[in-house]
Design a protein around this motif. Structure first.
Motif, short mmCIF file in Angstrom:
data_model
loop_
_atom_site.label_atom_id
_atom_site.label_comp_id
_atom_site.label_asym_id
_atom_site.label_seq_id
_atom_site.Cartn_x
_atom_site.Cartn_y
_atom_site.Cartn_z
N PHE A 64 -3.78 4.15 -10.89
CA PHE A 64 -3.79 3.10 -11.97
C PHE A 64 -2.91 1.98 -11.77
O PHE A 64 -3.00 0.94 -11.81
CB PHE A 64 -3.16 4.03 -13.03
N ALA A 65 -1.64 2.50 -11.13
CA ALA A 65 -0.51 1.50 -10.84
C ALA A 65 -0.91 0.55 -9.82
O ALA A 65 -0.68 -0.80 -10.03
CB ALA A 65 0.72 2.10 -10.27
N ASN A 66 -1.80 0.99 -8.65
CA ASN A 66 -2.32 0.19 -7.63
C ASN A 66 -3.32 -0.80 -8.25
O ASN A 66 -3.65 -1.80 -7.63
CB ASN A 66 -2.58 0.62 -6.38
N ARG A 67 -4.13 -0.53 -9.21
CA ARG A 67 -5.04 -1.07 -9.72
C ARG A 67 -4.82 -2.34 -10.46
O ARG A 67 -5.65 -3.21 -10.91
CB ARG A 67 -6.12 -0.29 -10.25
N VAL A 68 -3.54 -1.86 -11.34
CA VAL A 68 -3.44 -2.80 -12.59
C VAL A 68 -3.17 -4.57 -12.01
O VAL A 68 -3.98 -5.45 -12.99
CB VAL A 68 -2.06 -2.56 -13.14
N TYR B 68 5.78 3.97 -8.46
CA TYR B 68 4.40 3.42 -8.89
C TYR B 68 4.76 2.61 -10.14
O TYR B 68 3.97 1.52 -10.35
CB TYR B 68 3.53 4.53 -8.78
N ALA B 69 5.08 3.13 -11.13
CA ALA B 69 5.09 2.48 -12.46
C ALA B 69 6.25 1.43 -12.74
O ALA B 69 5.69 0.37 -13.26
CB ALA B 69 5.20 3.64 -13.58
N LEU B 70 7.32 1.50 -12.19
CA LEU B 70 8.13 0.40 -12.45
C LEU B 70 7.77 -0.89 -11.68
O LEU B 70 7.84 -1.97 -12.38
CB LEU B 70 9.61 0.94 -11.60
N PRO B 71 7.28 -0.76 -10.57
CA PRO B 71 6.67 -2.13 -9.77
C PRO B 71 5.69 -2.94 -10.98
O PRO B 71 5.50 -3.99 -10.99
CB PRO B 71 6.09 -1.83 -8.63
N VAL B 72 4.89 -2.14 -11.42
CA VAL B 72 3.92 -2.65 -12.39
C VAL B 72 4.64 -3.35 -13.57
O VAL B 72 4.30 -4.40 -13.88
CB VAL B 72 2.57 -1.47 -12.96
N LEU B 73 5.57 -2.86 -14.23
CA LEU B 73 6.51 -3.32 -15.35
C LEU B 73 7.01 -4.75 -14.77
O LEU B 73 6.77 -5.76 -15.44
CB LEU B 73 7.47 -2.33 -15.61
#
Length: 267
Positions: free
Chosen positions: A136-140, A173-178
């Motif tokens: 999910f994170a790589n897809r956002v 994974y999630a922090l870079p998305v934020l």
């Protein structure tokens, strides 16, 4: 060394027939292929798991079929397949997530609903949600509009379920998305292009990360560019407004007050 378990002759013929149906020119025949694949998952899941990469190289195309009936049936069938395959589904998770999330911006209500069902089936059926978090994170960053919001919301939910066991994965994974979303936002929570307004989704992701990381989220934000830190402050406390020359910045609840206080220290 392990040994390969090669399909028997009858199984080879079954796989050939499945491939033939899934790649047929007529949409009705492709739909028959989707039905057959689901039947195999129910009656012989070991056969599908052992050959899942080759099978899904073809089946993934049906998840974005030009015929809406095939597209929707493939998505609905996939939602039923995932619990049957369990962890045997892992090798094809990334291409499947890519294909399914593209359907989240569909104007066809049935296709959209089926795509959502697949995403939720992934979360409830896979034993290791770190893989799903990563996918999910790589897809956002490749999504826009409703698709970006839906995936970001599910990422927020995954943060809590994964972090209790493997917090480094959340930070990786999630922090870079934020940071990506906060750094891309313009105006009042709007992303440029067709990104749409993601303010609520970003606020939920920030809240989930803060619930798991506590003060370290503010510490990490201190190392980000100023626009990122500012947007995060605004997501936590709400945007500031000016009235009569005086700026007022509302805090969003007790957690918002606590995190904003940390920003005063670190950012």
């Amino acid at each position: 060394m392990g040994t390969w378990s090669l399909p028997s002759s009858p199984e080879i013929e079954q796989l050939k027939e499945l491939n033939k149906l899934l790649t047929a020119k007529e949409f009705q025949t492709r739909m028959e292929g989707v039905v057959l694949l689901l039947d195999h998952c129910k009656n012989n899941p070991q056969l599908i798991s052992a050959n899942i990469v080759q099978i899904f190289d073809v089946f993934v195309l049906r998840l974005q079929d030009s015929n809406k009936k095939v597209n929707q049936q493939a998505l609905e069938s996939l939602a039923a397949m995932i619990p049957l395959l369990g962890d045997g589904f892992h090798p094809v998770l990334v291409p499947v997530v890519a294909a399914v999330t593209d359907n989240l911006n569909s104007k066809n209500a049935g296709i959209y609903a089926a795509a959502v069902k697949v995403l939720d089936a992934n979360k409830s059926s896979l034993s290791d949600n770190v893989l799903l978090l990563q996918a999910f994170a790589n897809r956002v960053r490749f999504l826009s509009g409703r698709a970006m919001q839906d995936v970001t919301d599910r990422l927020s939910v995954l943060v809590a379920s994964v972090s209790r066991r493997r917090r480094p994965a959340v930070e990786r994974y999630a922090l870079p998305v934020l940071w990506h979303l906060l750094g891309s936002m313009i105006g009042n929570g709007v992303l440029p292009g067709r990104g749409g307004n993601v303010r609520s989704a970003v606020a939920r992701l920030a809240g989930s990360l803060h619930a798991e990381m506590g003060a370290s989220l503010a510490e990490r934000a201190a190392g980000q560019p100023p626009p990122v830190a500012k947007n995060l402050r605004d997501r936590i406390r709400g945007p500031c407004t000016k009235l009569g020359g005086q700026e007022t910045c509302p805090a969003q609840g007790f957690q918002g007050l606590k995190l904003f206080a940390l920003f005063i220290l670190y950012v």
